[in-house]
Design a protein around this motif. Structure first.
Motif, mmCIF file in Angstrom:
data_model
loop_
_atom_site.group_PDB
_atom_site.id
_atom_site.type_symbol
_atom_site.label_atom_id
_atom_site.label_comp_id
_atom_site.label_asym_id
_atom_site.label_seq_id
_atom_site.Cartn_x
_atom_site.Cartn_y
_atom_site.Cartn_z
ATOM 1 N N LEU A 1 0.921 -0.931 0.295
ATOM 2 C CA LEU A 1 0.402 -0.094 0.156
ATOM 3 C C LEU A 1 0.623 1.573 -0.076
ATOM 4 C CD1 LEU A 1 -3.217 1.297 -0.165
ATOM 5 C CD2 LEU A 1 -2.418 0.797 2.455
ATOM 6 N N THR A 2 1.982 1.264 0.743
ATOM 7 C CA THR A 2 2.851 2.280 0.805
ATOM 8 C C THR A 2 3.520 2.418 -0.591
ATOM 9 O OG1 THR A 2 3.278 2.104 3.177
ATOM 10 C CG2 THR A 2 4.814 3.793 2.400
ATOM 11 N N VAL A 3 4.193 1.599 -1.075
ATOM 12 C CA VAL A 3 4.359 1.856 -2.716
ATOM 13 C C VAL A 3 3.817 2.325 -3.472
ATOM 14 C CG1 VAL A 3 5.162 -0.021 -4.535
ATOM 15 C CG2 VAL A 3 6.025 -0.369 -2.285
ATOM 16 N N CYS A 4 2.118 2.043 -3.850
ATOM 17 C CA CYS A 4 1.113 2.487 -4.186
ATOM 18 C C CYS A 4 1.139 4.138 -3.897
ATOM 19 C CB CYS A 4 -0.115 1.088 -3.903
ATOM 20 S SG CYS A 4 -0.304 -0.064 -4.788
ATOM 21 N N ARG A 5 1.178 4.514 -3.325
ATOM 22 C CA ARG A 5 1.576 6.286 -2.742
ATOM 23 C C ARG A 5 2.229 6.488 -3.458
ATOM 24 N NH1 ARG A 5 -0.451 4.934 3.317
ATOM 25 N NH2 ARG A 5 -3.264 4.254 3.116
ATOM 26 N N ASP A 6 3.191 6.292 -2.653
ATOM 27 C CA ASP A 6 4.283 6.938 -3.387
ATOM 28 C C ASP A 6 4.479 7.053 -4.637
ATOM 29 O OD1 ASP A 6 6.982 7.539 -4.098
ATOM 30 O OD2 ASP A 6 7.697 6.802 -2.228
ATOM 31 N N LEU A 7 4.317 5.639 -5.989
ATOM 32 C CA LEU A 7 3.940 5.171 -7.461
ATOM 33 C C LEU A 7 2.635 6.650 -7.663
ATOM 34 C CD1 LEU A 7 5.015 3.354 -9.366
ATOM 35 C CD2 LEU A 7 3.594 1.813 -8.184
ATOM 36 N N CYS A 8 1.705 6.689 -6.990
ATOM 37 C CA CYS A 8 0.551 8.109 -7.652
ATOM 38 C C CYS A 8 1.622 9.024 -7.828
ATOM 39 C CB CYS A 8 -0.301 8.115 -6.778
ATOM 40 S SG CYS A 8 -1.307 6.914 -6.665
ATOM 41 N N ALA A 9 2.045 9.350 -7.184
ATOM 42 C CA ALA A 9 2.765 10.854 -7.183
ATOM 43 C C ALA A 9 3.928 10.888 -8.573
ATOM 44 C CB ALA A 9 3.317 10.896 -5.951
ATOM 45 N N ARG A 10 4.649 9.604 -8.877
ATOM 46 C CA ARG A 10 5.880 9.813 -9.711
ATOM 47 C C ARG A 10 4.628 9.260 -10.760
ATOM 48 N NH1 ARG A 10 11.002 7.858 -7.231
ATOM 49 N NH2 ARG A 10 10.627 7.672 -5.469
ATOM 50 N N LEU A 11 4.028 9.298 -11.043
ATOM 51 C CA LEU A 11 2.982 8.798 -12.563
ATOM 52 C C LEU A 11 2.826 10.075 -12.944
ATOM 53 C CD1 LEU A 11 0.956 5.256 -11.318
ATOM 54 C CD2 LEU A 11 3.832 5.658 -12.411
ATOM 55 N N ALA A 12 2.407 9.494 -14.204
ATOM 56 C CA ALA A 12 2.071 10.989 -15.251
ATOM 57 C C ALA A 12 0.374 10.493 -15.157
ATOM 58 C CB ALA A 12 2.878 10.645 -16.865
ATOM 59 N N PRO A 13 0.155 11.567 -15.902
ATOM 60 C CA PRO A 13 -1.702 11.587 -16.164
ATOM 61 C C PRO A 13 -1.752 10.169 -16.723
ATOM 62 C CG PRO A 13 -0.328 13.600 -15.950
ATOM 63 C CD PRO A 13 0.478 12.903 -16.127
ATOM 64 N N GLY A 14 -3.324 10.028 -16.433
ATOM 65 C CA GLY A 14 -3.580 9.418 -17.591
ATOM 66 C C GLY A 14 -2.787 7.517 -17.544
ATOM 67 N N SER A 15 -1.594 7.446 -16.392
ATOM 68 C CA SER A 15 -1.440 6.438 -15.743
ATOM 69 C C SER A 15 -2.114 5.490 -14.650
ATOM 70 C CB SER A 15 0.178 6.486 -14.419
ATOM 71 O OG SER A 15 1.020 7.358 -15.768
ATOM 72 N N ALA A 16 -2.324 4.278 -15.132
ATOM 73 C CA ALA A 16 -3.268 3.499 -14.188
ATOM 74 C C ALA A 16 -2.425 2.775 -13.508
ATOM 75 C CB ALA A 16 -4.329 2.533 -15.480
ATOM 76 N N LEU A 17 -3.746 2.209 -12.206
ATOM 77 C CA LEU A 17 -2.687 0.831 -11.290
ATOM 78 C C LEU A 17 -3.385 0.443 -11.215
ATOM 79 C CD1 LEU A 17 -1.724 3.904 -10.003
ATOM 80 C CD2 LEU A 17 -0.514 2.138 -8.719
ATOM 81 N N LEU A 18 -3.278 -1.033 -10.387
ATOM 82 C CA LEU A 18 -4.250 -2.641 -10.673
ATOM 83 C C LEU A 18 -4.094 -3.098 -9.322
ATOM 84 C CD1 LEU A 18 -6.214 -4.505 -11.434
ATOM 85 C CD2 LEU A 18 -4.392 -6.478 -11.855
ATOM 86 N N LEU A 19 -4.199 -2.968 -8.119
ATOM 87 C CA LEU A 19 -3.994 -2.832 -7.114
ATOM 88 C C LEU A 19 -4.891 -4.522 -6.801
ATOM 89 C CD1 LEU A 19 -3.824 0.337 -6.355
ATOM 90 C CD2 LEU A 19 -4.806 -0.342 -4.529
ATOM 91 N N VAL A 20 -3.541 -5.262 -6.168
ATOM 92 C CA VAL A 20 -4.300 -6.986 -6.054
ATOM 93 C C VAL A 20 -4.701 -7.106 -4.668
ATOM 94 C CG1 VAL A 20 -4.570 -8.797 -6.977
ATOM 95 C CG2 VAL A 20 -3.503 -7.564 -7.948
#
Ligand code: NDP
Length: 284
Positions: free
Chosen positions: A42-61
């Motif tokens: 979960l912590t990685v997801c939050r940090d990752l969100c701040a590094r991605l360009a608009p239009g990027s997508a995440l799949l949380l499992v």
């Protein structure tokens, strides 16, 4: 399928500052993160969100549908320019792996222009650490452990690499969240050490076979998570148990946000040899 697509809005303006290592440097990415409902994932997801360009997508499992829904919802509020998807799946089963791949395939339709594919194999378990080697006699127990901790990481990664094959303009990154236990034996952690060692080696093979794929095994250090609480209370070996109790009491566990940032900085800097095992304490 227990799968939610909360939001996707390609092209809108992203204004959040990057948490570390440079702004939006991972470009327009599609990311799959297992074990994303809590702890390190979960912590990685939050940090990752701040590094991605608009239009990027995440799949949380993970298995916990409600937790995924809540956490994805919070991230969507903070980063409305990203697509936050989740799938509740038990990765200890073939069905869970298949449903995760199906969810990623559905995202692919919106992500034809992705510049980066990031697969983070983070989900893991300790197994029954109250047992010593000689107490583990049930083949079914071992199979179930390896099925979740080894087989699913292999089959999920291979399936996702097939779903998103090599093409010009796409950088593929595979992360194995590892542990010191992959390279060092710890008493009463037979299954955990065996699983982490197997994972580290199989991802080294991937690095050899697919030179265009960047493969990283990252050891995050001792973190204050549910898994770490289990270590302190259930480890059969008294000396090892006490060592982790002391780490907690002396405030020496690694800050989870620092460790997540470090891992993403390493990926972003791209300064590791593919297949290598990098520890949070290493200087890369
Ligand atoms: P946690 O136990 O806190 O979290 C584990 C995550 O995996 C949760 O999101 C959980 O969600 C998910 N998960 C568990 N079982 C399954 C399953 N069958 N199918 C799908 N998802 C599952 O672990 P940490 O955050 O502490 O650890 C994350 C990774 O870091 C692990 O690989 C661990 O080995 C590694 N690591 C951790 C260290 C530590 O000190 N904590 C040290 C070194 C390495 P849910 O229950 O919803 O399914």
């Amino acid at each position: 399928m227990l799968c939610g697509i909360l939001h996707t809005r390609p092209g809108s303006d992203g204004t959040m500052a990057a948490a570390g290592g440079g702004s939006r440097a991972l470009g327009r990415a599609l990311c799959v993160i297992t074990g994303a409902s809590r702890g390190f994932g979960l912590t990685v997801c939050r940090d990752l969100c701040a590094r991605l360009a608009p239009g990027s997508a995440l799949l949380l499992v993970s298995r916990s549908e409600e937790k995924l829904r809540q956490e994805a919802g919070k991230m969507r509020e903070r980063w409305p320019e990203l697509g936050l998807h989740w799938v509740a799946a038990d990765l200890g089963t073939g069905d869970g792996v298949r449903r995760t791949v199906t969810a990623a395939e559905e995202m692919k339709r919106e992500q034809e222009a992705a510049e980066t594919l990031i697969i983070i194999n983070n989900a893991g378990s300790l197994g029954d650490i109250s047992k010593s080697f000689v107490d583990i006699t049930d083949v079914g127990e071992v199979d179930r452990y390896l099925s979740f901790n080894v087989s699913s990481a292999l089959c999920l990664t291979s399936s996702l690499l097939r779903t998103f094959p090599r093409r010009p303009g796409l950088q593929r990154v595979v992360v194995n969240v590892s542990s010191l236990a992959a390279i060092q034996p710890f008493k009463s952690w037979t299954l955990y050490c065996a699983g982490k060692a197997a994972r580290a080696m199989m991802f080294r093979v991937l690095a050899q076979e697919e030179p265009d794929v960047r493969v990283l095994s990252y050891s995050p250090g001792p973190l204050d998570t549910e898994m770490q609480a289990q270590v302190r209370t259930q480890t059969a070996d008294a000396e090892l148990r006490q060592l982790f109790i002391n780490l907690k009491n002396d405030g020496k566990l690694v800050d989870i946000e620092v460790s997540a940032r470090r891992m993403l900085d390493v990926i972003q800097a791209d300064a590791y040899k593919s297949g290598d095992h990098v520890d949070v304490y290493d200087k890369v």
